[in-house]
Design an enzyme around this catalytic site. Sequence first.
Site, PDB file in Angstrom:
ATOM      1  N   GLU A  17      10.104   0.595   9.844  1.00 43.30           N
ATOM      2  CA  GLU A  17      10.926   0.799   8.565  1.00 43.30           C
ATOM      3  C   GLU A  17      10.683   2.525   8.359  1.00 43.30           C
ATOM      4  O   GLU A  17      10.774   2.864   7.347  1.00 43.30           O
ATOM      5  CB  GLU A  17       9.931   0.051   7.387  1.00 43.30           C
TER       6      GLU A  17
ATOM      7  N   ASP B 109       9.785   6.691   4.846  1.00 43.06           N
ATOM      8  CA  ASP B 109       9.068   5.410   5.076  1.00 43.06           C
ATOM      9  C   ASP B 109       9.434   4.515   3.859  1.00 43.06           C
ATOM     10  O   ASP B 109       9.264   4.627   2.919  1.00 43.06           O
ATOM     11  CB  ASP B 109       7.477   5.696   5.438  1.00 43.06           C
TER      12      ASP B 109
END
Length: 228
Positions: free
Chosen positions: A145, A102
């Site tokens: 993301e 992430d």
Amino acid sequence: MAGLLLLFIAFLSDALGEVFKHPPQLTVILEDASELLGLVLLVLGVNRWIKKDDERHATLHNFAEHDALTGLFMHWPYQEKAQSEFDRYQRSKSEFAILMVDIDYFKLINDQHGHAAGDLVLKRLAGEWQHSIRKTDMVARWGGEEFIFLLLDVDEGMCFQLAENLRKKVESLSTSIDDKSIQFTVSIGATLSHKEDISCDHIIDRADKLLYRAKRKGRNRVEINMDD
């Protein structure tokens, strides 16, 4: 050589002369030739249509498998590959690893620099990772993301080292927008397949929990062991 050519021309002239002396025979020959030509053109046309159709299906399949922004694999092809590796692990015990990754503070990048900057960061990472991983491994965009890796035939030491290499590589990157340089980091949760795992989703869930542990511990780090 010239003599042979003259003989052939003379023979052809005689043959054509005989045909033209019999108009019905000429008509039959022309009809047969026309049918043959039509059949050849039909076969060529069908073959070209099949080829174009195959190319169109391949293009559509590629679009369906890959994320439009990053060019990475999407959710379902990754899950198919991971499930295949899980099935192989059940038979041969050949270990594999799953990394959940992430981007740290990605919302802040979007808020401060705009969504175009966020898209550039995603594309920059995707480009780097496509060239960084081994040919046997796989990376996909999991959503937003978040990214997910599949690393084959690794032990815990190799898994941690590969994850650390990815983290350090990202830490050294930057991307520019409006003459401003944007730097970013990632947090990584990494785990190997275990004999207690009942499904591939079980392993992915463990990697996800390790990712959030990495974020709780300050981000820009790798967490690989579930034991406290």
